[in-house]
Design a protein around this motif. Structure first.
Motif, PDB file in Angstrom:
ATOM      1  N   THR A  19       0.851  -1.182   0.000  1.00  0.00           N
ATOM      2  CA  THR A  19       0.000   0.000   0.000  1.00  0.00           C
ATOM      3  C   THR A  19       0.892   1.238   0.000  1.00  0.00           C
ATOM      4  OG1 THR A  19      -0.133   0.154   2.430  1.00  0.00           O
ATOM      5  CG2 THR A  19      -1.786  -1.225   1.321  1.00  0.00           C
ATOM      6  N   ALA A  20       0.273   2.391  -0.196  1.00  0.00           N
ATOM      7  CA  ALA A  20       1.001   3.658  -0.150  1.00  0.00           C
ATOM      8  C   ALA A  20       0.092   4.701   0.496  1.00  0.00           C
ATOM      9  CB  ALA A  20       1.425   4.099  -1.541  1.00  0.00           C
ATOM     10  N   ALA A  21       0.689   5.769   0.989  1.00  0.00           N
ATOM     11  CA  ALA A  21      -0.077   6.828   1.639  1.00  0.00           C
ATOM     12  C   ALA A  21       0.167   8.152   0.932  1.00  0.00           C
ATOM     13  CB  ALA A  21       0.313   6.941   3.106  1.00  0.00           C
ATOM     14  N   TYR A  22      -0.898   8.948   0.870  1.00  0.00           N
ATOM     15  CA  TYR A  22      -0.794  10.325   0.388  1.00  0.00           C
ATOM     16  C   TYR A  22      -1.714  11.168   1.265  1.00  0.00           C
ATOM     17  CZ  TYR A  22      -1.201  14.508  -2.478  1.00  0.00           C
ATOM     18  OH  TYR A  22      -1.202  15.816  -2.912  1.00  0.00           O
ATOM     19  N   GLY A  23      -1.120  11.952   2.156  1.00  0.00           N
ATOM     20  CA  GLY A  23      -1.916  12.728   3.093  1.00  0.00           C
ATOM     21  C   GLY A  23      -2.806  11.802   3.897  1.00  0.00           C
ATOM     22  N   PRO A  24      -4.112  12.078   3.955  1.00  0.00           N
ATOM     23  CA  PRO A  24      -5.018  11.214   4.729  1.00  0.00           C
ATOM     24  C   PRO A  24      -5.470   9.978   3.961  1.00  0.00           C
ATOM     25  CG  PRO A  24      -6.243  13.046   3.807  1.00  0.00           C
ATOM     26  CD  PRO A  24      -4.795  13.269   3.419  1.00  0.00           C
ATOM     27  N   PHE A  25      -5.005   9.817   2.724  1.00  0.00           N
ATOM     28  CA  PHE A  25      -5.465   8.713   1.875  1.00  0.00           C
ATOM     29  C   PHE A  25      -4.501   7.525   1.932  1.00  0.00           C
ATOM     30  CE2 PHE A  25      -7.080  12.606  -0.063  1.00  0.00           C
ATOM     31  CZ  PHE A  25      -8.425  12.311  -0.199  1.00  0.00           C
ATOM     32  N   VAL A  26      -5.059   6.334   1.925  1.00  0.00           N
ATOM     33  CA  VAL A  26      -4.293   5.104   1.738  1.00  0.00           C
ATOM     34  C   VAL A  26      -4.622   4.586   0.345  1.00  0.00           C
ATOM     35  CG1 VAL A  26      -3.948   2.717   2.489  1.00  0.00           C
ATOM     36  CG2 VAL A  26      -4.254   4.532   4.191  1.00  0.00           C
ATOM     37  N   LEU A  27      -3.595   4.256  -0.425  1.00  0.00           N
ATOM     38  CA  LEU A  27      -3.763   3.792  -1.795  1.00  0.00           C
ATOM     39  C   LEU A  27      -3.507   2.299  -1.866  1.00  0.00           C
ATOM     40  CD1 LEU A  27      -1.858   6.661  -3.668  1.00  0.00           C
ATOM     41  CD2 LEU A  27      -4.279   6.563  -3.007  1.00  0.00           C
ATOM     42  N   GLN A  28      -4.412   1.580  -2.504  1.00  0.00           N
ATOM     43  CA  GLN A  28      -4.274   0.146  -2.713  1.00  0.00           C
ATOM     44  C   GLN A  28      -4.416  -0.179  -4.194  1.00  0.00           C
ATOM     45  OE1 GLN A  28      -7.524  -0.587   0.311  1.00  0.00           O
ATOM     46  NE2 GLN A  28      -6.189  -2.301   0.854  1.00  0.00           N
ATOM     47  N   SER A  29      -3.875  -1.328  -4.584  1.00  0.00           N
ATOM     48  CA  SER A  29      -4.031  -1.818  -5.954  1.00  0.00           C
ATOM     49  C   SER A  29      -5.228  -2.746  -6.041  1.00  0.00           C
ATOM     50  CB  SER A  29      -2.803  -2.613  -6.399  1.00  0.00           C
ATOM     51  OG  SER A  29      -1.710  -1.792  -6.641  1.00  0.00           O
ATOM     52  N   ALA A  30      -6.034  -2.543  -7.079  1.00  0.00           N
ATOM     53  CA  ALA A  30      -6.987  -3.568  -7.492  1.00  0.00           C
ATOM     54  C   ALA A  30      -6.493  -4.098  -8.826  1.00  0.00           C
ATOM     55  CB  ALA A  30      -8.393  -2.996  -7.632  1.00  0.00           C
ATOM     56  N   LEU A  31      -6.477  -5.407  -8.980  1.00  0.00           N
ATOM     57  CA  LEU A  31      -6.028  -6.036 -10.215  1.00  0.00           C
ATOM     58  C   LEU A  31      -7.213  -6.730 -10.871  1.00  0.00           C
ATOM     59  CD1 LEU A  31      -2.681  -7.622  -8.950  1.00  0.00           C
ATOM     60  CD2 LEU A  31      -2.987  -5.418 -10.109  1.00  0.00           C
ATOM     61  N   LEU A  51      -5.523  -1.040 -11.163  1.00  0.00           N
ATOM     62  CA  LEU A  51      -6.502   0.023 -10.916  1.00  0.00           C
ATOM     63  C   LEU A  51      -6.304   0.527  -9.496  1.00  0.00           C
ATOM     64  CD1 LEU A  51      -9.518  -1.992 -12.353  1.00  0.00           C
ATOM     65  CD2 LEU A  51      -8.328  -0.150 -13.538  1.00  0.00           C
ATOM     66  N   ILE A  52      -6.225   1.833  -9.321  1.00  0.00           N
ATOM     67  CA  ILE A  52      -5.961   2.362  -7.987  1.00  0.00           C
ATOM     68  C   ILE A  52      -7.260   2.424  -7.181  1.00  0.00           C
ATOM     69  CG2 ILE A  52      -6.279   4.845  -8.358  1.00  0.00           C
ATOM     70  CD1 ILE A  52      -3.310   3.126  -6.558  1.00  0.00           C
ATOM     71  N   ARG A  53      -7.157   2.104  -5.896  1.00  0.00           N
ATOM     72  CA  ARG A  53      -8.301   2.128  -4.996  1.00  0.00           C
ATOM     73  C   ARG A  53      -7.918   2.913  -3.741  1.00  0.00           C
ATOM     74  NH1 ARG A  53     -10.497   1.080  -8.980  1.00  0.00           N
ATOM     75  NH2 ARG A  53     -11.839  -0.722  -9.491  1.00  0.00           N
ATOM     76  N   PRO A  54      -8.292   4.200  -3.680  1.00  0.00           N
ATOM     77  CA  PRO A  54      -7.999   4.996  -2.490  1.00  0.00           C
ATOM     78  C   PRO A  54      -9.032   4.748  -1.391  1.00  0.00           C
ATOM     79  CG  PRO A  54      -8.338   6.356  -4.481  1.00  0.00           C
ATOM     80  CD  PRO A  54      -8.889   5.001  -4.748  1.00  0.00           C
ATOM     81  N   GLU A 253     -10.012  -7.201  -7.996  1.00  0.00           N
ATOM     82  CA  GLU A 253      -9.872  -7.512  -6.574  1.00  0.00           C
ATOM     83  C   GLU A 253      -8.718  -6.717  -6.002  1.00  0.00           C
ATOM     84  OE1 GLU A 253      -9.549 -11.569  -5.444  1.00  0.00           O
ATOM     85  OE2 GLU A 253     -11.305 -12.213  -6.596  1.00  0.00           O
ATOM     86  N   ILE A 254      -8.920  -6.193  -4.803  1.00  0.00           N
ATOM     87  CA  ILE A 254      -7.858  -5.471  -4.121  1.00  0.00           C
ATOM     88  C   ILE A 254      -6.808  -6.470  -3.642  1.00  0.00           C
ATOM     89  CG2 ILE A 254      -7.307  -4.084  -2.086  1.00  0.00           C
ATOM     90  CD1 ILE A 254      -9.978  -2.680  -2.418  1.00  0.00           C
ATOM     91  N   ALA A 255      -5.540  -6.144  -3.863  1.00  0.00           N
ATOM     92  CA  ALA A 255      -4.447  -7.020  -3.443  1.00  0.00           C
ATOM     93  C   ALA A 255      -4.428  -7.144  -1.919  1.00  0.00           C
ATOM     94  CB  ALA A 255      -3.114  -6.470  -3.934  1.00  0.00           C
ATOM     95  N   PRO A 256      -4.160  -8.370  -1.398  1.00  0.00           N
ATOM     96  CA  PRO A 256      -3.834  -9.596  -2.138  1.00  0.00           C
ATOM     97  C   PRO A 256      -5.087 -10.228  -2.711  1.00  0.00           C
ATOM     98  CG  PRO A 256      -3.893 -10.083   0.199  1.00  0.00           C
ATOM     99  CD  PRO A 256      -4.139  -8.594   0.067  1.00  0.00           C
ATOM    100  N   THR A 257      -5.015 -10.674  -3.947  1.00  0.00           N
ATOM    101  CA  THR A 257      -6.179 -11.207  -4.638  1.00  0.00           C
ATOM    102  C   THR A 257      -6.274 -12.721  -4.452  1.00  0.00           C
ATOM    103  OG1 THR A 257      -5.070 -11.744  -6.720  1.00  0.00           O
ATOM    104  CG2 THR A 257      -5.747  -9.442  -6.398  1.00  0.00           C
ATOM    105  N   SER A 258      -7.404 -13.278  -4.920  1.00  0.00           N
ATOM    106  CA  SER A 258      -7.602 -14.732  -4.891  1.00  0.00           C
ATOM    107  C   SER A 258      -7.297 -15.355  -6.248  1.00  0.00           C
ATOM    108  CB  SER A 258      -9.058 -15.045  -4.509  1.00  0.00           C
ATOM    109  OG  SER A 258      -9.950 -14.565  -5.516  1.00  0.00           O
ATOM    110  N   PHE A 259      -6.690 -14.577  -7.159  1.00  0.00           N
ATOM    111  CA  PHE A 259      -6.569 -15.046  -8.536  1.00  0.00           C
ATOM    112  C   PHE A 259      -5.635 -16.246  -8.687  1.00  0.00           C
ATOM    113  CE2 PHE A 259      -7.646 -10.445  -9.625  1.00  0.00           C
ATOM    114  CZ  PHE A 259      -9.008 -10.737  -9.702  1.00  0.00           C
ATOM    115  N   ASN A 260      -4.616 -16.367  -7.850  1.00  0.00           N
ATOM    116  CA  ASN A 260      -3.753 -17.543  -7.953  1.00  0.00           C
ATOM    117  C   ASN A 260      -4.514 -18.820  -7.625  1.00  0.00           C
ATOM    118  OD1 ASN A 260      -1.488 -16.231  -8.829  1.00  0.00           O
ATOM    119  ND2 ASN A 260      -0.438 -16.213  -6.859  1.00  0.00           N
TER     120      ASN A 260
END
Length: 314
Positions: A19-31, A51-54, A253-260
């Motif tokens: 994940t990553a942070a920007y100010g009050p936002f947490v950023l996650q990946s959706a794949l 796809l970004i998911r804040p 799906e937001i990482a970690p995904t169930s795709f594997n």
């Protein structure tokens, strides 16, 4: 922006995701998976789109609401950060062949030095995540006021570093023809609402077939996205569309995904061709699609549409 400063903004979570942070936002990946389909209706994951998911305080925030509040001086950094986040989360899947599609906004990088620095940053991120550059596809988002010369320089730099190129929202108008000529993409994503409309009438369906063949003959791989039901996937199979994406097949799906677990990487599937478009005289289905993905038990990855798709996980 240096690699160390971008990497320092990433945090590895206990579940293995980044994940990553920007100010009050947490950023996650959706794949979201992108599938090939063979003549027997078998699917194989060939790529993911990042796809970004804040979220803010744990509450989801729509990307369309997040990006406008990013400070102007931070927009280039956030563009880089989102891309790096997707690369790290795709690397965490541990798959050996699947590509990753990431968005690029060339207009945010206005000098040759900026462009070279940004492409080198992405190369370092891919290396850190265990992905070769050939597995990262840069989806170029072009605006009307973007400089054609700078855009061409951007694409040249990406290709020099080994990355691949995609264009999105292709609709065969004059602007799209110009983009094809300028960028010479490896992948072409057709405009989703346009495809949906044309799939529903015979004249539009015939035109789509012509366009798919033309794109292939130019050495690029067509992608139909936004597929909402399996009937559309059947129509795409008849058109021999190489790659498909949409909620009918798999939701992001937001990482970690169930795709594997849901779509394990099969051992016998043909490798997706990674040669640049200029080395392909024309599209070759033997190179671009698995010829046969056997109907094995689910744990071995021989997936069939009837038993696998249509399930909405998010």
């Amino acid at each position: 922006m240096t690699a160390s400063s971008i990497f320092s903004k990433l945090s590895r979570q206990s579940d293995g995701s980044w994940t990553a942070a920007y100010g009050p936002f947490v950023l996650q990946s959706a794949l979201q998976p992108i599938f090939s389909q063979d003549a027997d209706g078998h699917f194989e994951v060939q790529a993911f789109e990042g796809l970004i998911r804040p979220n803010k305080g744990g509450d989801p925030v729509r990307p369309a609401e997040f990006f406008p509040v990013v400070a102007r001086e931070d927009k280039g950094m956030i563009d880089s950060l989102c891309r790096t986040l997707h690369i790290f989360n795709t690397g965490a899947l541990g798959r050996q062949r699947a590509k990753l599609f990431v968005n690029f906004h060339p207009g945010l990088f206005v000098t040759a030095a900026d462009i070279r620095r940004e492409v080198e940053l992405m190369r370092l991120a891919a290396n850190e995540a265990g992905l070769t550059p050939a597995r990262v596809v840069c989806e170029i988002t072009q605006k009307e006021n973007d400089s054609a010369d700078m855009l061409a320089l951007f694409v040249e730099e990406l290709r020099t570093r080994g990355f691949q190129i995609a264009i999105d929202e292709y609709g065969a108008d004059e602007r799209d023809a110009a983009r094809m000529k300028l960028l010479k993409p490896d992948f072409v994503k057709f405009e989703a609402s346009w495809v949906k409309e044309f799939l529903e009438n015979s004249a539009g369906y015939a035109l789509l077939g012509v366009m798919v063949r033309q794109i292939k003959e130019q050495g690029a791989v067509p992608i139909f996205e936004g597929l909402e039901d399996l009937r559309q996937a059947d129509l795409c199979q008849n058109l021999e569309v190489p790659l498909l994406q949409g909620y009918a097949l798999a939701r992001p799906e937001i990482a970690p995904t169930s795709f594997n677990e849901e779509f394990p990487e099969t051992l016998n599937a043909a490798r997706f061709d990674t040669r640049p478009a200029q080395e392909l005289e024309r599209y070759d289905p033997a190179l671009h699609m698995p010829k046969s993905i056997y109907s094995a038990p689910a744990q071995l990855g021989g997936l069939r549409r009837a038993t696998t798709f249509g399930k909405r996980t998010r």
